[in-house]
Design a protein around this motif. Structure first.
Motif, PDB file in Angstrom:
ATOM      1  N   MET A   1      66.931   4.226  31.128  1.00 32.62           N
ATOM      2  CA  MET A   1      66.791   5.508  31.820  1.00 32.62           C
ATOM      3  C   MET A   1      66.714   5.282  33.321  1.00 32.62           C
ATOM      4  SD  MET A   1      64.009   8.432  30.902  1.00 32.62           S
ATOM      5  CE  MET A   1      63.095   8.566  32.414  1.00 32.62           C
ATOM      6  N   LEU A   2      67.339   6.177  34.092  1.00 28.38           N
ATOM      7  CA  LEU A   2      67.311   6.047  35.551  1.00 28.38           C
ATOM      8  C   LEU A   2      65.893   6.296  36.070  1.00 28.38           C
ATOM      9  CD1 LEU A   2      70.485   7.871  36.888  1.00 28.38           C
ATOM     10  CD2 LEU A   2      69.951   5.425  36.988  1.00 28.38           C
ATOM     11  N   ALA A   3      65.493   5.502  37.082  1.00 34.89           N
ATOM     12  CA  ALA A   3      64.176   5.732  37.687  1.00 34.89           C
ATOM     13  C   ALA A   3      64.209   7.068  38.425  1.00 34.89           C
ATOM     14  CB  ALA A   3      63.855   4.598  38.651  1.00 34.89           C
ATOM     15  N   PRO A   4      63.083   7.782  38.472  1.00 39.66           N
ATOM     16  CA  PRO A   4      63.085   9.110  39.112  1.00 39.66           C
ATOM     17  C   PRO A   4      63.344   9.077  40.616  1.00 39.66           C
ATOM     18  CG  PRO A   4      60.878   8.515  38.353  1.00 39.66           C
ATOM     19  CD  PRO A   4      61.802   7.480  37.814  1.00 39.66           C
ATOM     20  N   TYR A   5      62.949   7.980  41.269  1.00 37.47           N
ATOM     21  CA  TYR A   5      63.113   7.908  42.727  1.00 37.47           C
ATOM     22  C   TYR A   5      64.020   6.742  43.109  1.00 37.47           C
ATOM     23  CZ  TYR A   5      58.953  10.876  43.011  1.00 37.47           C
ATOM     24  OH  TYR A   5      58.058  11.909  42.874  1.00 37.47           O
ATOM     25  N   THR A   6      64.795   6.930  44.186  1.00 45.54           N
ATOM     26  CA  THR A   6      65.564   5.827  44.765  1.00 45.54           C
ATOM     27  C   THR A   6      65.260   5.778  46.258  1.00 45.54           C
ATOM     28  OG1 THR A   6      67.346   6.131  43.168  1.00 45.54           O
ATOM     29  CG2 THR A   6      67.876   4.880  45.155  1.00 45.54           C
ATOM     30  N   LEU A   7      64.808   4.617  46.710  1.00 45.31           N
ATOM     31  CA  LEU A   7      64.501   4.455  48.132  1.00 45.31           C
ATOM     32  C   LEU A   7      65.613   3.642  48.791  1.00 45.31           C
ATOM     33  CD1 LEU A   7      62.355   4.847  50.416  1.00 45.31           C
ATOM     34  CD2 LEU A   7      61.516   2.562  49.810  1.00 45.31           C
ATOM     35  N   PHE A   8      66.147   4.175  49.868  1.00 47.24           N
ATOM     36  CA  PHE A   8      67.158   3.478  50.663  1.00 47.24           C
ATOM     37  C   PHE A   8      66.408   2.733  51.759  1.00 47.24           C
ATOM     38  CE2 PHE A   8      69.104   6.940  48.460  1.00 47.24           C
ATOM     39  CZ  PHE A   8      70.317   6.425  48.034  1.00 47.24           C
ATOM     40  N   GLY A  14      61.342   1.208  58.724  1.00 51.04           N
ATOM     41  CA  GLY A  14      60.372   2.236  58.366  1.00 51.04           C
ATOM     42  C   GLY A  14      60.346   2.549  56.886  1.00 51.04           C
ATOM     43  N   ALA A  15      61.094   1.811  56.089  1.00 53.67           N
ATOM     44  CA  ALA A  15      61.029   1.976  54.627  1.00 53.67           C
ATOM     45  C   ALA A  15      59.770   1.327  54.061  1.00 53.67           C
ATOM     46  CB  ALA A  15      62.269   1.376  53.960  1.00 53.67           C
ATOM     47  N   ILE A  16      59.107   0.478  54.865  1.00 54.82           N
ATOM     48  CA  ILE A  16      57.928  -0.230  54.336  1.00 54.82           C
ATOM     49  C   ILE A  16      56.892   0.777  53.811  1.00 54.82           C
ATOM     50  CG2 ILE A  16      55.936  -1.662  54.950  1.00 54.82           C
ATOM     51  CD1 ILE A  16      57.691  -3.179  56.917  1.00 54.82           C
ATOM     52  N   ALA A  17      56.531   1.750  54.650  1.00 61.04           N
ATOM     53  CA  ALA A  17      55.435   2.660  54.253  1.00 61.04           C
ATOM     54  C   ALA A  17      55.787   3.471  52.993  1.00 61.04           C
ATOM     55  CB  ALA A  17      55.047   3.563  55.419  1.00 61.04           C
ATOM     56  N   PRO A  18      56.975   4.110  52.925  1.00 61.76           N
ATOM     57  CA  PRO A  18      57.307   4.822  51.685  1.00 61.76           C
ATOM     58  C   PRO A  18      57.349   3.901  50.460  1.00 61.76           C
ATOM     59  CG  PRO A  18      58.760   5.526  53.452  1.00 61.76           C
ATOM     60  CD  PRO A  18      57.957   4.381  53.993  1.00 61.76           C
ATOM     61  N   GLN A  19      57.811   2.676  50.666  1.00 65.38           N
ATOM     62  CA  GLN A  19      57.888   1.745  49.527  1.00 65.38           C
ATOM     63  C   GLN A  19      56.481   1.364  49.048  1.00 65.38           C
ATOM     64  OE1 GLN A  19      60.501  -1.553  50.329  1.00 65.38           O
ATOM     65  NE2 GLN A  19      60.039  -2.544  48.380  1.00 65.38           N
ATOM     66  N   VAL A  20      55.567   1.141  50.004  1.00 68.18           N
ATOM     67  CA  VAL A  20      54.180   0.846  49.618  1.00 68.18           C
ATOM     68  C   VAL A  20      53.595   2.055  48.875  1.00 68.18           C
ATOM     69  CG1 VAL A  20      51.854   0.379  50.479  1.00 68.18           C
ATOM     70  CG2 VAL A  20      53.812  -0.783  51.516  1.00 68.18           C
ATOM     71  N   MET A  21      53.927   3.219  49.354  1.00 70.41           N
ATOM     72  CA  MET A  21      53.445   4.457  48.713  1.00 70.41           C
ATOM     73  C   MET A  21      53.905   4.489  47.245  1.00 70.41           C
ATOM     74  SD  MET A  21      51.986   7.207  50.207  1.00 70.41           S
ATOM     75  CE  MET A  21      51.648   8.875  49.726  1.00 70.41           C
ATOM     76  N   GLU A  24      51.867   1.928  45.394  1.00 66.51           N
ATOM     77  CA  GLU A  24      50.469   2.365  45.212  1.00 66.51           C
ATOM     78  C   GLU A  24      50.385   3.428  44.118  1.00 66.51           C
ATOM     79  OE1 GLU A  24      47.488   1.556  46.355  1.00 66.51           O
ATOM     80  OE2 GLU A  24      47.904   0.224  48.045  1.00 66.51           O
ATOM     81  N   LEU A  25      51.385   4.309  44.087  1.00 65.63           N
ATOM     82  CA  LEU A  25      51.393   5.393  43.093  1.00 65.63           C
ATOM     83  C   LEU A  25      51.823   4.897  41.720  1.00 65.63           C
ATOM     84  CD1 LEU A  25      53.053   8.146  45.328  1.00 65.63           C
ATOM     85  CD2 LEU A  25      50.666   8.109  44.541  1.00 65.63           C
ATOM     86  N   ASP A  26      52.403   3.686  41.727  1.00 64.98           N
ATOM     87  CA  ASP A  26      52.875   3.078  40.483  1.00 64.98           C
ATOM     88  C   ASP A  26      53.912   3.965  39.797  1.00 64.98           C
ATOM     89  OD1 ASP A  26      53.003   1.020  38.681  1.00 64.98           O
ATOM     90  OD2 ASP A  26      51.349   1.761  37.436  1.00 64.98           O
ATOM     91  N   VAL A  27      54.836   4.510  40.611  1.00 58.97           N
ATOM     92  CA  VAL A  27      55.900   5.310  40.011  1.00 58.97           C
ATOM     93  C   VAL A  27      57.194   4.489  39.986  1.00 58.97           C
ATOM     94  CG1 VAL A  27      54.991   7.610  40.497  1.00 58.97           C
ATOM     95  CG2 VAL A  27      56.398   6.480  42.199  1.00 58.97           C
ATOM     96  N   SER A  28      57.935   4.672  38.936  1.00 55.94           N
ATOM     97  CA  SER A  28      59.164   3.923  38.745  1.00 55.94           C
ATOM     98  C   SER A  28      60.179   4.323  39.826  1.00 55.94           C
ATOM     99  CB  SER A  28      59.660   4.246  37.332  1.00 55.94           C
ATOM    100  OG  SER A  28      60.987   3.928  37.210  1.00 55.94           O
ATOM    101  N   HIS A  29      60.822   3.331  40.411  1.00 59.31           N
ATOM    102  CA  HIS A  29      61.807   3.634  41.466  1.00 59.31           C
ATOM    103  C   HIS A  29      62.844   2.528  41.556  1.00 59.31           C
ATOM    104  CE1 HIS A  29      58.589   1.242  43.372  1.00 59.31           C
ATOM    105  NE2 HIS A  29      59.518   0.765  44.167  1.00 59.31           N
ATOM    106  N   CYS A  30      63.997   2.894  42.105  1.00 63.98           N
ATOM    107  CA  CYS A  30      65.058   1.918  42.403  1.00 63.98           C
ATOM    108  C   CYS A  30      65.097   1.731  43.910  1.00 63.98           C
ATOM    109  CB  CYS A  30      66.430   2.445  42.022  1.00 63.98           C
ATOM    110  SG  CYS A  30      66.627   2.797  40.311  1.00 63.98           S
ATOM    111  N   LEU A  31      65.609   0.579  44.308  1.00 65.05           N
ATOM    112  CA  LEU A  31      65.784   0.312  45.732  1.00 65.05           C
ATOM    113  C   LEU A  31      67.264   0.099  46.001  1.00 65.05           C
ATOM    114  CD1 LEU A  31      62.873  -2.260  46.209  1.00 65.05           C
ATOM    115  CD2 LEU A  31      62.891   0.147  46.922  1.00 65.05           C
ATOM    116  N   VAL A  32      67.753   0.733  47.066  1.00 61.20           N
ATOM    117  CA  VAL A  32      69.136   0.497  47.476  1.00 61.20           C
ATOM    118  C   VAL A  32      69.098  -0.031  48.905  1.00 61.20           C
ATOM    119  CG1 VAL A  32      71.367   1.553  48.015  1.00 61.20           C
ATOM    120  CG2 VAL A  32      70.101   2.272  45.977  1.00 61.20           C
TER     121      VAL A  32
END
Ligand code: GSH
Length: 214
Positions: A1-8, A14-21, A24-32
């Motif tokens: 299943m696709l992760a709900p969030y994808t972070l570019f 400045g992607a550091i802070a959203p990625q840490v977030m 911290e939230l322990d939500v499934s995500h992909c990174l591009v």
């Protein structure tokens, strides 16, 4: 299943802070990974997602993509409200939280852009060094203000850990001399050292500072 969030993302951006977030939230995500050195953030593929051509951007579960690090922090915090990383709209800490998050993003972040990329802020190559030096003095002022505003110990708000701490720690990573920064601003130093102890932050920072594959 696709992760709900994808972070570019890009390294040490400045992607550091959203990625840490996200961690911290322990939500499934992909990174591009968007290769800024190759100029991929200006290519159509990325521009069609984030028209302002800046990193980071986040694809949300409904498929919409948003940019701006502070907006991403707010949206994530509010979507996972139980975490308390972002005070709720009716929380008495909310106005102060918004003030400082916006100030970090709108005042602090762009000063680093000027310090690291002075050539983007003048058409006169001979002025690069003077733009950079002015940015350094603005950074000193900015962190002195942050040091005076920190109300908790070690974290920014007296209530404890929030997205403000993640954001300020990210900004400190871009400092040319963190040790001098922390000596001049002991509360900032205490906060950033505490954030670096957190597993989510450590994990993300390791990824952003890992040597590039040959
Ligand atoms: N206000 C934006 C600033 C983002 C930003 O400037 N990101 C840098 C990378 S750290 C960038 O994409 N720069 C584009 C460029 O230099 O062309 C935010 O908070 O997300």
């Amino acid at each position: 299943m696709l992760a709900p969030y994808t972070l570019f993302w890009e390294r040490l951006s400045g992607a550091i802070a959203p990625q840490v977030m996200l961690e911290e939230l322990d939500v499934s995500h992909c990174l591009v990974h968007v290769d800024m050195t190759a100029g991929d953030h200006r290519q159509e593929a990325y521009r069609s997602l984030n028209p302002v051509m800046r990193i980071p951007a986040l694809r949300l579960p409904d498929g919409k993509v948003i940019g701006e690090s502070s907006a991403i922090m707010l949206v994530l915090g509010e979507a996972h409200a139980g975490s308390d990383l972002v005070p709720a709209p009716d929380d008495p800490d909310r106005p102060e939280f918004l003030f400082w998050l916006t100030s970090m993003a709108a005042n602090g972040y762009p000063i680093f852009s000027r310090a690291w990329h002075p050539e983007q802020f003048t058409t006169n190559a001979e002025a690069n060094e003077s733009v950079r030096q002015r940015a350094e003095s603005h950074l000193a002022e900015f962190f002195a203000v942050m040091d005076g505003a920190i109300a908790g110990s070690p974290y920014f708000l007296a209530r404890g850990f929030t997205a403000l701490d993640i954001y300020l720690a990210m900004l400190s990573e871009w400092s040319a001399d963190r040790q001098a920064l922390f000596e001049a601003n002991p509360h900032v130093g205490e906060l950033c050292r505490a954030v670096r102890e957190r597993p989510a932050y450590r994990k993300v920072l390791e990824m952003h500072t890992a040597p590039l594959a040959a």
